[in-house]
Design a protein around this motif. Structure first.
Motif, short mmCIF file in Angstrom:
data_model
loop_
_atom_site.label_atom_id
_atom_site.label_comp_id
_atom_site.label_asym_id
_atom_site.label_seq_id
_atom_site.Cartn_x
_atom_site.Cartn_y
_atom_site.Cartn_z
N UNK A 1 0.83 -1.20 0.00
CA UNK A 1 0.00 0.00 0.00
C UNK A 1 0.87 1.26 0.00
N UNK A 2 0.26 2.32 -0.48
CA UNK A 2 0.95 3.62 -0.45
C UNK A 2 0.79 4.19 0.95
N UNK A 3 1.89 4.71 1.47
CA UNK A 3 1.81 5.28 2.81
C UNK A 3 2.43 6.68 2.78
N UNK A 4 1.67 7.67 3.19
CA UNK A 4 2.09 9.09 3.16
C UNK A 4 2.69 9.46 1.80
N UNK A 5 1.93 9.07 0.76
CA UNK A 5 2.31 9.38 -0.63
C UNK A 5 3.63 8.74 -1.07
N UNK A 6 4.07 7.74 -0.32
CA UNK A 6 5.32 7.06 -0.72
C UNK A 6 5.02 5.57 -0.92
N UNK A 7 5.83 4.93 -1.75
CA UNK A 7 5.70 3.49 -1.98
C UNK A 7 5.96 2.75 -0.66
N UNK A 8 5.09 1.79 -0.33
CA UNK A 8 5.23 1.03 0.92
C UNK A 8 6.36 0.01 0.88
N UNK A 9 7.00 -0.13 -0.29
CA UNK A 9 8.10 -1.09 -0.41
C UNK A 9 9.45 -0.42 -0.33
N UNK A 10 9.64 0.64 -1.16
CA UNK A 10 10.96 1.30 -1.17
C UNK A 10 10.94 2.65 -0.43
N UNK A 11 9.72 3.06 -0.06
CA UNK A 11 9.53 4.29 0.74
C UNK A 11 9.92 5.59 0.03
N UNK A 12 10.06 5.50 -1.30
CA UNK A 12 10.37 6.72 -2.06
C UNK A 12 9.04 7.40 -2.41
N UNK A 13 9.02 8.70 -2.31
CA UNK A 13 7.81 9.48 -2.56
C UNK A 13 7.37 9.33 -4.02
#
Ligand SMILES: [Zn+2]
Length: 237
Positions: free
Chosen positions: A193-205
């Motif tokens: 899932x997307x979390x705070x507008x970032x990818x939930x896997x690599x955490x890049x916005x």
């Protein structure tokens, strides 16, 4: 949320459940393997003790032969002196006799030492036998416990596989193979899932284009993260 995506999330969840069972099996096996390894080590030590004991027994036999030989020599010397010989000869024979006596003394000391060594080995072996017996009973208990536990886990796994097969049957096979390709490297974070507008896997916005594509309720495409390639979605849609 589009149907393909929903099914992908479901499949990813099923795979996650299945993977979660693997450590449980490994853990069960690890305890058992450790006990078996301990027993193997003790078995090897026992073999070694047995070899050392055999060597000690051979050494005792050698010393006993030496005692017999020296006794025989002394007997011969005594006979020769008794039969009559020169003073010079008698002195030489006396020195020889002392040497024989010295060797007998040494051999007896050796036999005593070796017997003590064997006694110590026997005691150690008895102790190891006790440990082996305890381990064998632990292994037996652990084996039956582990096999029951592993059977249960395998049953759960089979149920999960059946659930997955059923799910896959109703899905677009292209999407499934796309997912499996990602799963090869992303494992249980293939669909995130997307979390705070970032990818939930690599955490890049994620950029606005990607975010708006994800938020578009009419979008039936599968969206991937432009940075890492994982399948992404907006949760609680
Ligand atoms: Zn990413």
């Amino acid at each position: 949320m589009n149907k393909n995506l929903q099914q992908l999330i479901e499949i990813a969840q099923i795979d996650k459940e299945s993977d979660a069972l693997i450590p449980a099996i490994q853990e069960k096996r690890a305890t058992l393997d450790k006990l078996i390894e301990q027993k193997d080590t003790l078995d090897r030590t026992k073999t070694l003790i047995d070899e050392e004991r055999q060597e000690a027994n051979l050494a005792i036999a050698r010393n006993e032969t030496s005692i017999q030989e020296n006794n025989q020599k002394i007997e011969n010397i005594t006979k020769r002196i008794k039969d009559g010989c020169s003073d010079r000869e008698a002195r030489t024979l006396s020195i020889e006799e002392d040497l024989c006596k010295e060797q007998i003394k040494h051999a007896n000391q050796e036999i005593e030492r070796l017997n003590k060594e064997i006694d110590a080995k026997n005691a150690r072996e008895k102790d190891i036998d006790k440990q082996i017996k305890e381990l064998e009973s632990s292994i037996k208990g652990e084996q039956s416990q582990a096999s029951t536990a592993i059977d249960e886990i395998k049953k759960k796994q089979q149920a999960i596989f059946a659930k997955k097969d059923k799910c896959i049957d109703s899905m677009d096979q292209k999407i499934i193979s796309f997912y499996e390709k990602i799963r090869k490297w992303a494992k249980n974070t293939s669909v995130v899932p997307v979390s705070r507008n970032a990818c939930g896997g690599c955490f890049i916005r994620l950029n606005d284009n990607v975010l708006s594509a994800l938020e578009d309720k009419n979008n039936t495409d599968i969206t991937t993260c432009p940075h890492c390639g994982r399948i992404i979605y907006i949760a609680n849609d």
